[in-house]
Design a protein around this motif. Structure first.
Motif, mmCIF file in Angstrom:
data_model
loop_
_atom_site.group_PDB
_atom_site.id
_atom_site.type_symbol
_atom_site.label_atom_id
_atom_site.label_comp_id
_atom_site.label_asym_id
_atom_site.label_seq_id
_atom_site.Cartn_x
_atom_site.Cartn_y
_atom_site.Cartn_z
ATOM 1 N N GLU A 1 0.950 -0.672 -0.378
ATOM 2 C CA GLU A 1 -0.318 -0.286 0.472
ATOM 3 C C GLU A 1 0.590 1.469 -0.315
ATOM 4 N N VAL A 2 0.333 2.184 -0.819
ATOM 5 C CA VAL A 2 1.705 3.707 -0.743
ATOM 6 C C VAL A 2 0.449 4.921 -0.892
ATOM 7 N N THR A 3 0.871 5.290 -0.207
ATOM 8 C CA THR A 3 -0.165 6.530 0.287
ATOM 9 C C THR A 3 1.085 8.117 -0.247
ATOM 10 N N VAL A 4 0.814 8.695 -0.843
ATOM 11 C CA VAL A 4 1.603 9.835 -1.247
ATOM 12 C C VAL A 4 0.550 11.099 -1.277
ATOM 13 N N PRO A 5 0.969 11.987 0.057
ATOM 14 C CA PRO A 5 0.451 13.023 -0.407
ATOM 15 C C PRO A 5 0.958 14.816 -1.288
ATOM 16 N N LEU A 6 -0.260 14.865 -1.219
ATOM 17 C CA LEU A 6 0.239 15.583 -2.846
ATOM 18 C C LEU A 6 -0.042 17.229 -2.363
ATOM 19 N N ASN A 7 -0.105 18.536 -1.437
ATOM 20 C CA ASN A 7 -0.731 19.778 -1.266
ATOM 21 C C ASN A 7 -2.360 19.479 -0.982
ATOM 22 N N GLY A 8 -2.793 18.569 -0.402
ATOM 23 C CA GLY A 8 -3.981 18.659 0.379
ATOM 24 C C GLY A 8 -5.052 17.356 -0.725
ATOM 25 N N MET A 9 -4.233 16.442 -1.265
ATOM 26 C CA MET A 9 -4.860 15.411 -2.463
ATOM 27 C C MET A 9 -3.598 14.017 -1.592
ATOM 28 N N LEU A 10 -4.481 13.021 -2.612
ATOM 29 C CA LEU A 10 -3.995 12.094 -1.756
ATOM 30 C C LEU A 10 -3.866 10.963 -2.995
ATOM 31 N N LEU A 11 -2.542 10.483 -3.269
ATOM 32 C CA LEU A 11 -2.220 9.592 -4.361
ATOM 33 C C LEU A 11 -2.687 7.843 -3.482
ATOM 34 N N ARG A 12 -3.266 7.082 -3.793
ATOM 35 C CA ARG A 12 -3.018 5.731 -3.243
ATOM 36 C C ARG A 12 -3.276 4.479 -4.769
ATOM 37 N N GLY A 13 -2.513 3.858 -3.876
ATOM 38 C CA GLY A 13 -2.768 2.493 -4.174
ATOM 39 C C GLY A 13 -2.016 1.339 -3.380
ATOM 40 N N GLU A 14 -3.346 0.512 -4.352
ATOM 41 C CA GLU A 14 -2.478 -1.527 -3.483
ATOM 42 C C GLU A 14 -2.576 -1.636 -4.676
ATOM 43 N N GLU A 15 -1.592 -2.883 -4.067
ATOM 44 C CA GLU A 15 -1.765 -4.482 -5.057
ATOM 45 C C GLU A 15 -1.559 -5.595 -4.345
ATOM 46 N N SER A 16 -1.894 -7.034 -4.490
ATOM 47 C CA SER A 16 -1.508 -7.720 -3.681
ATOM 48 C C SER A 16 -0.674 -8.998 -4.920
#
Length: 177
Positions: free
Chosen positions: A51-66
């Protein structure tokens, strides 16, 4: 750029940490400044989940893989995040207005314009939300065969969202005031 790598049911080896750092570098090249990137590596029942969470000036990029292999999961989640960035880069560039997005000036030129400018709402539902416990909300959600359910939590009196996770368990979103 700070990267926080945590492991659940797995020891984070220096080789694994270096691989995560190298692969995360692929998405950091798109941005001038980022908050602390959170990476959670989990092993559950033979599945390697990233699980990866990237905060960007009030936005969030999130990805999850299994997958069955941790390195493959890392590669797939980075590809997923790159696709998100590509898909939304004009919207991200507009939102970040301060020049935090590298190549912001030509971002609009490199992305084909969609047929419509904004997302279109095709249906609106209105319904009364009554106070109930989380357990009651799970029962209601299962009765109507939906993957999420909005309700007023009887304990906190806040509007909550209950959702079914990919692993079949349930998640609860509570507002933070």
């Amino acid at each position: 750029m700070a990267i926080s790598v945590r492991g659940k049911n797995i020891d984070i080896t220096p080789a694994l940490r270096d691989y995560v750092d190298k692969r995360i570098g692929k998405i950091t090249k798109y941005f001038d400044s980022l908050g602390e990137i959170s990476v959670v590596l989990t092993v559950t029942k033979g599945r390697h989940i990233v699980e990866v969470t990237v905060p960007l000036n009030g936005m969030l990029l999130r990805g999850e893989e299994s997958t069955a292999d941790m390195y493959t999961s890392i590669d797939l989640v980075i590809e997923k995040l790159e696709k998100q960035i590509e898909k939304y880069k004009t919207r991200i560039a507009r939102k970040m207005r301060g020049g935090g997005f590298k190549g912001e000036a030509n971002a609009a030129a490199t992305v084909r314009e969609p047929e419509y400018e904004e997302f279109t709402v095709v249906k609106t539902k209105r319904f009364a939300i009554k106070p109930m416990t989380t357990e009651e909300a799970i029962l209601q959600m299962n009765l109507i065969n939906h993957d999420f359910y909005v309700f007023t939590n009887a304990d906190t009196e806040d509007v909550n969202v209950l959702y079914r996770r990919k692993d079949g368990l349930y998640g609860l979103i509570e507002p933070e005031m």
